[in-house]
Write an enzyme that holds these catalytic residues in place. Structure first.
Site, short mmCIF file in Angstrom:
data_model
loop_
_atom_site.label_atom_id
_atom_site.label_comp_id
_atom_site.label_asym_id
_atom_site.label_seq_id
_atom_site.Cartn_x
_atom_site.Cartn_y
_atom_site.Cartn_z
N GLU A 127 1.14 -1.68 62.32
CA GLU A 127 2.03 -1.39 61.20
C GLU A 127 1.22 -0.75 60.07
O GLU A 127 0.04 -1.01 59.95
CB GLU A 127 2.64 -2.70 60.65
CG GLU A 127 3.33 -3.54 61.70
CD GLU A 127 3.67 -4.94 61.19
OE1 GLU A 127 3.50 -5.22 59.98
OE2 GLU A 127 4.10 -5.75 62.03
N LYS A 129 -0.21 -0.58 56.36
CA LYS A 129 -0.47 -1.60 55.35
C LYS A 129 0.05 -1.05 54.02
O LYS A 129 -0.56 -0.16 53.42
CB LYS A 129 -1.96 -1.91 55.28
CG LYS A 129 -2.26 -3.07 54.35
CD LYS A 129 -3.70 -3.49 54.51
CE LYS A 129 -4.06 -4.70 53.67
NZ LYS A 129 -3.66 -4.62 52.28
N ASP A 131 0.82 -0.59 50.24
CA ASP A 131 0.08 -0.95 49.03
C ASP A 131 1.07 -1.31 47.93
O ASP A 131 1.43 -0.47 47.10
CB ASP A 131 -0.81 0.23 48.61
CG ASP A 131 -1.88 -0.22 47.63
OD1 ASP A 131 -2.02 -1.44 47.41
OD2 ASP A 131 -2.57 0.66 47.09
N TYR A 239 7.69 -7.59 56.95
CA TYR A 239 6.82 -7.56 58.13
C TYR A 239 6.50 -8.94 58.70
O TYR A 239 5.85 -9.04 59.72
CB TYR A 239 5.52 -6.82 57.83
CG TYR A 239 4.86 -7.20 56.52
CD1 TYR A 239 4.28 -8.44 56.35
CD2 TYR A 239 4.84 -6.30 55.45
CE1 TYR A 239 3.69 -8.79 55.15
CE2 TYR A 239 4.25 -6.64 54.25
CZ TYR A 239 3.67 -7.89 54.10
OH TYR A 239 3.10 -8.24 52.92
N LYS A 327 -8.77 -0.93 57.06
CA LYS A 327 -8.58 -0.22 55.78
C LYS A 327 -9.02 1.23 55.86
O LYS A 327 -9.95 1.57 56.58
CB LYS A 327 -9.41 -0.93 54.68
CG LYS A 327 -9.03 -2.37 54.45
CD LYS A 327 -7.70 -2.53 53.75
CE LYS A 327 -7.78 -2.22 52.28
NZ LYS A 327 -8.20 -3.33 51.45
S1 IVH Z 1 0.83 -9.43 57.36
C1 IVH Z 1 0.06 -13.88 57.68
N1 IVH Z 1 1.56 -6.87 57.38
O1 IVH Z 1 -1.61 -6.93 52.70
C2 IVH Z 1 0.15 -12.39 57.63
N2 IVH Z 1 0.57 -7.74 55.39
O2 IVH Z 1 -4.39 -7.66 52.46
C3 IVH Z 1 0.33 -11.88 56.27
N3 IVH Z 1 0.43 -6.13 53.55
O3 IVH Z 1 -1.05 -10.28 51.81
C4 IVH Z 1 0.29 -10.46 56.03
N4 IVH Z 1 1.38 -4.44 54.61
O4 IVH Z 1 0.59 -8.45 50.93
C5 IVH Z 1 1.00 -7.88 56.67
N5 IVH Z 1 2.30 -4.68 57.54
C6 IVH Z 1 1.74 -5.66 56.81
C7 IVH Z 1 1.33 -5.49 55.47
C8 IVH Z 1 0.73 -6.55 54.80
C9 IVH Z 1 0.85 -4.85 53.46
C10 IVH Z 1 -0.24 -6.87 52.45
C11 IVH Z 1 0.22 -8.30 52.26
C12 IVH Z 1 -1.01 -9.13 52.55
C13 IVH Z 1 -2.09 -8.17 52.21
C14 IVH Z 1 -3.40 -8.54 52.85
#
Ligand code: IVH
Length: 690
Positions: A127, A129, A131, A239, A327
């Site tokens: 997926e 990520k 921001d 997500y 990243k």
């Molecule tokens: S999964 C337990 N999926 O990135 C799993 N997080 O750096 C929790 N984020 O805290 C997160 N896109 O705020 C997940 N496709 C995605 C995401 C995502 C953005 C954010 C989220 C997380 C942070 C971690």
């Protein structure tokens, strides 16, 4: 045309100087009205606008920044107004990787943990990520009932009304298999197109534009007045999930498609990947698409697709083992170092900071960068006057990556670390094996004392409202505060003085003392530990200690045991050097005096853990031999998740030895010591996973 309506980029130097003085005066008045009289004269957004204008002018004319001006004072503290939401299933974060090799490690680790053979399939959901800011939206019987931010992961801020204003989020779910209770989690973000449109309006109205879509989304979502949120166009993608009454899906892929069918937005960029090659391809592909997407992404996320695998893999402290963020590289820019200055922290650490010519790095204006320590300065040969490459990644403090030597001025000098503390004149020291320089002034150094006090009262620590940075500075200067203990004697010793002080009235004085009394009647043990400001003890380590020891007495006692170092390092997440800092802190007589006095003055609540008690909670277990139904790392992680400490050797402190096939001498030793021996079946029973 009044000065106030001239956009910042058109102000002359003289106009900026006058405007900064005006803003300083006005903001100081509003601070008193808001913090001390509880009677704000402006709406929050109007106040924020003044603050932003002030910051924008300071950024354009750094040499006009007023000492003691508004940017050195407490913020608008809008967050104080949100009520709290307890997150029964914590909102966690993700570990990061940066290279293709890391992908292989990630897959290998999972395969080993699950004991998969090379033929076994291991599929990932990939997926983007996003921001933005994470949110949790709770639905009961398909109706949206509560929204929360992540907060500290366990306690979030109640943003129900704000989330309701986001058109993307359905009020009512429709479709099949909707659980009675489900917390949908994801990211709130602002589309780039909406961000540009908002900034145009901001500029037309003479307000400072937002630096990037993420800041705009954050500023819009965390508004005390949801009407403001409603005016800003926010979007979201979901997500994952938090609390759920019934899981009707067996893979991440099914979950995403199911919630999509209920009307919840899911990123259209998700993909299934069968192996490392697919994952690399996905990463490269998304990297190329990044600029064309209408929302910012800072990487991609890989998640083990099968739910049963996710469950077995579980979590390491703050992040799941079954997911990882890959990243994108940090964004960079070139600028010049005007000056290197030394900042004194609350623990005496001296941090060199570079003051930069302000520069836009990936959409954000940057005017300072941390240089970390002298080793770093020497390694990179960083000098005042140098042109350097700076970078920022996410919300981290900007860093200097490299000096452009061909642009170095002719007469430049290597930076000399001062031999005396710039704040108190005490000698500067450096431990042999440490990179940091310290001010040896300890509690003689006023900056250290003030920084410690500020930390003690701050929001994530004791959270004493109305005793912001500004007041700490003043009370310290007047000699009222020397240690945190003095805070709780302020009323008896200085109420009269305070009433006579300009800017303070009956109401503001009584508000302050009420706030102090409030924390005295009830403070969580974890917050208390964090507030003490022990070196290396952040919020999450404070929580680990609170969970393990329950009360201050237990913690103090534990830190004085002969075996303290070993005991503390048994806690998952606490290493040797952190443990040593904890022990040193409690050994120091002055600290003990302060802690003892505070414990007398404050009612400290034993730590309430969200975790269930299991028969293994607080027990020390030792594994020996090969287990049949799970790998050793899996068994260890299950034991830790159930609250046990896992030790490598059998001793008088061992509660259970868990026996696999072909066990060695540990079994014999356990027998000798009369320690209870469990087989794999007993162990599974204790974990209630049979
Ligand atoms: S999964 C337990 N999926 O990135 C799993 N997080 O750096 C929790 N984020 O805290 C997160 N896109 O705020 C997940 N496709 C995605 C995401 C995502 C953005 C954010 C989220 C997380 C942070 C971690």
């Amino acid at each position: 045309m009044s000065l106030r309506s001239i956009p910042v980029d058109r102000l002359t130097y003289e106009e900026a100087q006058t405007e900064l003085a005006n803003l300083a005066k006005e903001l100081a008045e509003h601070d008193i009205a808001y913090y001390q009289n509880d009677a704000p004269l402006l709406a929050d957004w109007e106040y924020d606008d003044l603050k932003r204008r002030n910051e924008a002018i300071e950024l354009r004319f750094p040499d006009l920044v007023l000492e003691n001006g508004p940017s050195f004072k407490v913020g608008a503290a809008a967050a104080e107004g949100f009520s709290k939401v307890e997150l029964k299933v914590p909102m966690l974060s993700l570990s990061n990787i940066f290279t293709e090799e890391d992908i292989l490690d990630f897959i290998d680790r999972i395969r080993r943990f699950l004991n998969l053979s090379p033929q076994d399939e291991l599929v990932f959901a990939a997926e983007p990520k996003i921001d933005g800011l994470s949110f949790s939206a709770r639905y009961e019987h398909g109706r949206f009932v509560q929204g929360s931010t992540r907060g500290d992961g366990s306690i979030g801020e109640d943003i129900t009304a704000n989330l309701r204003t986001i058109a993307d989020l359905p009020e009512q779910l429709v479709g099949a298999d909707i659980p009675d209770v489900i917390e949908i989690r994801g990211e709130v973000y602002m589309r780039k197109s909406d961000f540009y449109a908002l900034n145009q309006i901001q500029e037309q109205e003479g307000r400072r534009p937002f630096a990037n879509p993420r800041n705009a989304a954050a500023g819009s979502l965390r508004q005390l007045d949801p009407k403001i949120t409603a005016r800003r166009k926010l979007s979201l993608f979901a997500y994952t999930y938090g609390e759920v009454s019934h899981i009707a899906w067996s893979t991440q892929w099914e979950f995403l498609n199911l919630i999509k069918s209920w009307g919840i937005p899911v990123s259209p960029e998700i993909a299934l990947c069968a192996n490392d090659i697919d994952l690399v391809r996905y990463y490269i592909n998304m990297g190329q698409k990044r600029a064309d997407l209408d929302y910012d992404i800072d990487g991609v996320v890989y998640k083990v697709n099968r739910m049963d695998y996710q469950k077995r893999l579980g979590f390491i402290t703050r992040s799941p083992r079954w997911a990882i963020a890959h990243k994108f590289p940090a964004q960079q820019a070139q600028t010049r170092i005007k000056k290197i200055r030394i900042q004194v922290g609350r623990t005496g650490v001296l941090t060199p900071v570079a003051d930069l010519e302000p520069v836009n790095v990936g959409g954000v204006m940057v005017s300072h960068a941390t240089l970390h320590n002298m080793d770093e300065i020497e390694r990179k040969d960083i000098r005042e006057g140098d042109t350097v490459v700076v970078q920022r990644a996410g919300d981290v403090i900007p860093q200097v990556v490299q000096v452009l030597l061909d642009k170095r001025p002719l007469h430049s000098f290597a930076f000399q670390f001062p031999t005396r503390c710039p704040e108190c004149g005490s000698l500067v020291a450096r431990e042999e094996d440490e990179a940091a320089h310290y001010c040896t002034g300890g509690l003689f150094c006023p900056r250290q004392v003030v920084e410690r006090l500020k930390h003690f009262v701050s929001r994530d620590a004791m959270d004493i409202e109305g005793l912001g940075k500004k007041n700490i500075e003043a009370f310290f200067e007047w000699g009222w505060l020397r240690s945190p203990v003095d805070i709780f004697h302020l009323q008896e010793r200085h109420q009269e003085d305070l009433l006579k002080t300009e800017g303070w009235g009956e109401k503001s004085v009584s508000n302050l003392f009420e706030a102090i009394q409030k924390v005295q009647t009830k403070t969580g043990f974890d917050k208390f530990i964090f507030a003490l400001g022990i070196r290396q003890i952040g919020q999450s380590t404070a929580r680990l200690l609170a969970e393990q020891y329950g009360t201050p007495q237990n913690l103090i006692e534990a830190a004085h045991q002969e075996t303290a170092l070993e005991d503390l390092t048994h806690i998952d997440g606490i290493g040797k050097s952190t443990a040593a800092d904890i022990i040193d802190f409690f050994k120091e007589p002055h600290n003990r005096e302060v802690v003892d006095a505070l414990v007398q003055l404050i009612h400290i609540e034993p730590y309430q853990t969200n975790k269930q008690q299991t028969p293994l909670t607080g027990k020390t277990v030792v594994f020996t031999g090969t287990l049949e139904t799970m790998t050793r790392p899996e068994a260890k992680s299950l034991a830790v998740a159930a609250g046990a400490k896992v030790s490598g050797s059998v001793s008088g402190k061992t509660d259970y030895v868990i026996l696999g096939k072909e066990a060695g001498s540990k079994a014999l030793q356990a027998q000798k010591l009369g320690i209870r021996i469990l087989d794999e079946k007993d162990f599974r029973k204790m974990l209630e996973i049979i």
